[in-house]
Motif scaffolding. Structure first.
Motif, PDB file in Angstrom:
ATOM      1  N   THR A 155       1.578 -87.943 -56.375  1.00 35.34           N
ATOM      2  CA  THR A 155       0.235 -87.376 -56.350  1.00 35.34           C
ATOM      3  C   THR A 155      -0.019 -86.703 -57.695  1.00 35.34           C
ATOM      4  O   THR A 155       0.896 -86.558 -58.511  1.00 35.34           O
TER       5      THR A 155
ATOM      6  N   ALA B  28       4.924 -95.718 -54.531  1.00 34.77           N
ATOM      7  CA  ALA B  28       3.683 -94.984 -54.264  1.00 34.77           C
ATOM      8  C   ALA B  28       2.981 -95.564 -53.046  1.00 34.77           C
ATOM      9  O   ALA B  28       2.967 -96.767 -52.847  1.00 34.77           O
TER      10      ALA B  28
ATOM     11  N   ALA C 152      -0.731 -95.262 -58.391  1.00 36.12           N
ATOM     12  CA  ALA C 152      -0.811 -94.383 -57.225  1.00 36.12           C
ATOM     13  C   ALA C 152      -2.228 -93.856 -57.055  1.00 36.12           C
ATOM     14  O   ALA C 152      -3.038 -93.910 -57.962  1.00 36.12           O
ATOM     15  N   GLY C 153      -2.503 -93.357 -55.887  1.00 30.78           N
ATOM     16  CA  GLY C 153      -3.784 -92.693 -55.658  1.00 30.78           C
ATOM     17  C   GLY C 153      -4.836 -93.591 -55.042  1.00 30.78           C
ATOM     18  O   GLY C 153      -4.556 -94.710 -54.605  1.00 30.78           O
ATOM     19  N   GLU C 154      -6.051 -93.061 -55.040  1.00 35.52           N
ATOM     20  CA  GLU C 154      -7.175 -93.738 -54.371  1.00 35.52           C
ATOM     21  C   GLU C 154      -7.439 -95.095 -55.018  1.00 35.52           C
ATOM     22  O   GLU C 154      -7.463 -95.220 -56.240  1.00 35.52           O
TER      23      GLU C 154
ATOM     24  N   GLU D 272      -0.564 -83.675 -58.497  1.00 36.25           N
ATOM     25  CA  GLU D 272       0.152 -82.441 -58.831  1.00 36.25           C
ATOM     26  C   GLU D 272       1.656 -82.645 -58.889  1.00 36.25           C
ATOM     27  O   GLU D 272       2.337 -82.082 -59.744  1.00 36.25           O
ATOM     28  N   LYS D 273       2.208 -83.550 -58.031  1.00 40.80           N
ATOM     29  CA  LYS D 273       3.674 -83.698 -58.014  1.00 40.80           C
ATOM     30  C   LYS D 273       4.198 -84.650 -59.082  1.00 40.80           C
ATOM     31  O   LYS D 273       5.324 -84.499 -59.554  1.00 40.80           O
TER      32      LYS D 273
ATOM     33  N   VAL E 199       7.031 -88.452 -54.662  1.00 42.08           N
ATOM     34  CA  VAL E 199       5.648 -88.311 -54.208  1.00 42.08           C
ATOM     35  C   VAL E 199       4.743 -88.427 -55.424  1.00 42.08           C
ATOM     36  O   VAL E 199       4.750 -87.567 -56.298  1.00 42.08           O
TER      37      VAL E 199
END
Lengths: 229, 406
Positions: free
Chosen positions: B114, B293, B207-209, B116-117, B112
């Motif tokens: 993200t 991702a 990853a991400g937005e 935090e992970k 994952v």
């Protein structure tokens, strides 16, 4: 660039099986289910050694088939017929007859060479053996049985024998459209165990050239053979 | 023992060993199974694309065909040519097989991603990534392994003691050298963006937005598509897959470098080839499409990493088969022209453009001025290159003409 991408469109379009461009050109091999597909009459399959109507073998052990074989897969040895119990109607008979199917290319030259129509090719092509010894067919396996039908070996698939058995003799070659047109409608072959003298095939030539009756006035016309006497 | 630690930190103990062992086995098995699938998939899809049936005898839809072929190869007679250089002849298949395995070890398969992970999963109370290894030089390892794989092909042809394999290996060497450069230059664009050579960091960056909230934040878009296209073309050439399969051009070289190989040795080459196809697709996915991702929808979030990875991978496997079914093989001089006169200049120019934009961003210069200047310089460079190519072509023609008169 446009034409470059067009190719990709064509190959992708073939994935859609319902459309005309995706139509299959090959068909699945039917073995386990459904009736066997029609086989061409002149298909070259595994050989058979034919017998006359009275049960005598046609092979005279002349070794012409072995001589003509381009793959050198035939081994024949002739021997004098035993006077009291002849195997073939002539002076000699095929004492040993072996075909190695690991070498045979099914060119049919042995059938062409045979003077007595002893060796012909059947329609069987589904005979995958699993060792080299099984690949060598001896006389015991090649000679037709007492009904004039090819023998079935454990690994052979003869499930459409009723359809193809009648097409395993010299009759097929003699009526070939590539052969002499005068043979059409003429019986130019000897009788066979279990089948007798097979009737000539008609309708091979163009309709206008099709002879309706045997050409009796032609001096070159082959004599209808009635086998041995 | 240090290298056995899943995250290169802390101490080594039994749990760490078990985790590493499990990861090795899973990566190995996954790659083998995906190769089995790939070979079947390629044959079936290629058949579909040319109106044929493809394998349909072994198992449902012929899916066990590869297995049957593999078993057959194992039991076939292993021929060693009389004139072969025995040791190298035996070594060569492994030289192309082992790198194919090694590359897969640095590919992130899940997790994952993200903030935090960070793609970390916890197994037995230990933190680890869902990838076999994450060396700080991951991308370099990929490039190095693909270069070493060339030795397998080259030495196979050379040691066969036969002319067609030799021709195949000569082609292989030239082709690999030409396309390796373009491959490396297009990777640099990605490395500059991520600021790291680690494949895990690559995925983290993507990853991400995404851009504008709609597009994903993939390197594919961030580097401006050009490096991606070059990487795919150069990667196909690196794999010796059609339309770049001159190394084993059946019509000219019988089987190319593996003409003299039979039995399981041939199967190893075959395995390596398809393994490379799978790993190359995985590399493309990792470098340009964000690897595992992606957004998560329902169920455990951990489940979605492998799903995204597999679906992106599948896209490229499909693409490779599609290319093979569609394009005819390149001629040798076309291959060299494409490599040296098109791909390498473009990837070099694009790399310089991205680098200058990077520097401009750091120094706070006006982006548009920098971009404008870069485009201008690029245009001048293009004109000079085109001029040079045209001049050399003219001179060569002239020389040939004079030669023919004499």
């Amino acid at each position: 660039m446009g034409s470059y991408l067009k190719g990709f469109k064509i190959t992708f379009g073939k994935l859609f099986k319902g459309t005309e461009s995706g139509r299959m050109v090959t068909v699945p091999y039917v073995k386990d289910s459904g009736p066997k597909r029609h086989k061409p009459e002149r298909l070259h399959g595994r050989h058979v050694l034919n017998r006359y109507e009275d049960g005598m073998e046609k092979c005279i052990g002349c070794e012409l088939c072995a001589g003509v074989c381009p793959a050198r897969c035939i081994y024949v040895r002739g021997a004098d017929n035993p006077p009291d119990e002849p195997v073939s109607p002539g002076e000699r008979f095929g004492f040993i007859y072996e075909i190695n199917y690991l070498r045979c290319i099914h060119c049919d030259l042995c059938v062409e060479a045979c003077p007595t129509e002893a060796i012909t090719e059947s329609k069987l092509f589904e005979f995958s053996f699993t060792n080299r010894q099984d690949a060598i067919y001896t006389k015991a396996e090649l000679v037709v049985d007492d009904d004039g039908l090819p023998q079935q070996l454990p690994w052979e698939d003869w499930s459409d024998l009723d359809k193809v058995a009648a097409q395993s003799s010299a009759w097929v070659r003699a009526t070939a459209p590539s052969g002499n047109a005068r043979y059409e409608g003429v019986v130019a072959w000897s009788g066979e165990l279990g089948f007798g003298v097979k009737p000539p095939e008609v309708g091979q030539s163009e309709p206008e050239a099709e002879p309706t009756a045997p050409l009796e006035g032609n001096a070159d016309a082959p004599e209808p053979s009635s086998g041995h006497d | 023992m240090f290298a056995l630690d899943p995250l290169f930190s802390g101490t080594f103990d039994g749990a760490v060993f078990l985790i590493v062992l499990a990861k090795v086995v899973i990566a190995f098995a996954l790659l083998l199974v995906s190769v089995l699938f790939m070979i079947w998939f390629e044959r079936k899809l290629h058949a579909d694309m040319s109106n044929r049936l493809g394998p349909n005898r072994a198992g449902p839809f012929g899916i066990l065909q590869t297995l049957a072929d593999g078993i057959k190869f194992f039991f076939k007679e292993d021929l060693l040519p009389d004139r072969a250089d025995k040791r190298i002849f035996i070594l060569a298949p492994f030289l192309s097989l082992v790198p194919a395995f090694l590359v897969f070890s640095v590919i992130p398969l899940g997790g994952v991603f993200t903030a935090e992970k960070q793609g970390i999963v916890t197994v037995f109370g230990r933190e680890t990534y869902v990838q076999l290894a994450d060396p700080p030089i991951g991308v370099l390892l990929i490039l190095a392994c693909s270069s070493i794989a060339v030795y397998g092909v080259m030495l196979a042809g050379w040691s066969s003691g036969s002319k067609y394999p030799l021709l195949g290996s000569v082609r292989a060497t030239a082709q690999m050298v030409s396309y390796e450069a373009a491959l490396g230059l297009s990777v640099i664009a990605v490395v500059m963006l991520a600021g790291s050579l680690s494949t895990h960091d690559m995925v983290m960056v993507q990853a991400g937005e995404g851009f504008g909230g709609i597009l994903p934040r993939w390197n594919l878009i961030a580097t401006g598509v050009v490096p991606f296209v070059i990487f795919v073309i150069a990667g196909t050439a690196e794999l010796n897959r059609p339309p770049f399969d001159l190394v084993e051009a059946e019509q000219e070289l019988v089987g190319g470098f593996h003409t003299e190989y039979s039995s399981i040795r041939f199967a190893l080459f075959f395995l390596a080839e398809f393994m490379n196809t799978v790993t190359m697709s995985a590399i493309i996915v990792t470098l340009f499409l964000g690897g595992p991702a992606g957004p998560t929808f329902f169920g455990p979030a951990l489940m979605w990493g492998p799903i995204w990875f597999a679906s992106k991978l599948f896209l490229f496997l499909f693409m490779f088969v599609w290319l093979r079914a569609t394009l005819p093989r390149f001629r040798y001089d076309q291959l060299m022209d494409l490599g040296w006169k098109v791909l390498i200049p473009i990837s070099l120019g694009w790399m310089l453009l991205l680098a200058s934009l990077n520097v401009a961003g750091d120094a706070g210069w006006n982006t548009f001025v920098v971009a404008g200047a870069a485009v201008l310089i690029g245009l001048v460079a293009y004109l000079m290159l085109a001029g040079a190519i045209a001049t050399s072509a003219r001179r060569r023609e002239q020389a040939e003409l004079e030669g023919s008169i004499r």
